[in-house]
Write a protein that holds these residues in place. Structure first.
Motif: not given
Length: 219
Positions: A195-219
């Motif tokens: 939320d505090e970044t923008s541009g490429d850094a924000s996109l990378i964080l968004d990708k990382t969060i999504g990948n971690l949710l796929r690794m750790w998430g349990e439906g």
């Protein structure tokens, strides 16, 4: 352990109190597990009362709208909510909540996060603090009405004796998309950074969060 202030506005708190004034309360031991039954001394509103069911729905909707609930707790299943009342001489001794319960829809629920929503003003009673044990000892909570305290379900906790007045609260449990609290905290911190970044850094964080949710998430 997190205190979320103003989950419920003042008008919502007053409306809930009015609804609960007309509700029938019964011995709280009816929903206690075997270990907790001997230390639980309170009353709770009957869960089959339509007014109580409606009140629980209002509290749940308010919690679902709280950003910290969505981003840190990430609930996927909810227990039915319980409205508890403590008068003079009543308390809930030191105990741990059950690891498994039934969800509001009747299915199994793994209890990851517990919450207490305070409906009484601090000056409405003496005593009645929520005490939660952690590595540094007991931490005491008695926030303003409308506030919620969120904490990992596995912690020992108690409601201190009420010596005067009445303590009214709503309690419940959720199963998180992410089982482990340390992983939930990592995701929460990463979202704050995003939320505090923008541009490429924000996109990378968004990708990382999504990948971690796929690794750790349990439906």
């Amino acid at each position: 352990m997190i205190v979320v202030e103003e989950v419920l506005g003042r008008s919502e708190v007053l409306a809930l109190r009015e609804a609960l004034d007309a509700a029938r309360f019964v011995d709280g031991r009816a929903t206690a597990g075997p270990a907790a039954m001997s230390v639980k001394h309170n009353q709770q509103a009957r869960g089959d009362d339509p007014a109580v069911i409606a009140a629980g729905r209002r509290v749940r909707l308010a919690l679902e709208g709280a950003p910290v609930m969505r981003r840190l707790v990430r609930p996927v299943r909810w227990s039915g909510l319980i409205f508890s009342r403590y008068g003079p001489g009543q308390q809930y001794g030191l105990h741990a909540d059950n690891a498994g319960m039934y969800a509001a829809d009747g299915g199994p629920l793994r209890t990851d996060v517990s919450f207490t929503v305070f409906l009484s003003d601090p000056e409405a009673c003496e005593g009645g603090e929520l005490s939660i044990e952690d590595g540094a000892g007991g931490r005491m909570f008695r926030p303003p009405a409308g506030s919620a305290v969120l904490y990992p379900t596995g912690l020992l906790h108690r409601v201190m004796p009420v010596t005067a007045g009445v303590r009214l609260a709503c309690v419940g449990w959720v199963q998180s998309l992410v089982r482990r609290p340390d992983q939930r905290e990592i995701l929460f911190d990463l979202e704050g950074l995003r939320d505090e970044t923008s541009g490429d850094a924000s996109l990378i964080l968004d990708k990382t969060i999504g990948n971690l949710l796929r690794m750790w998430g349990e439906g």
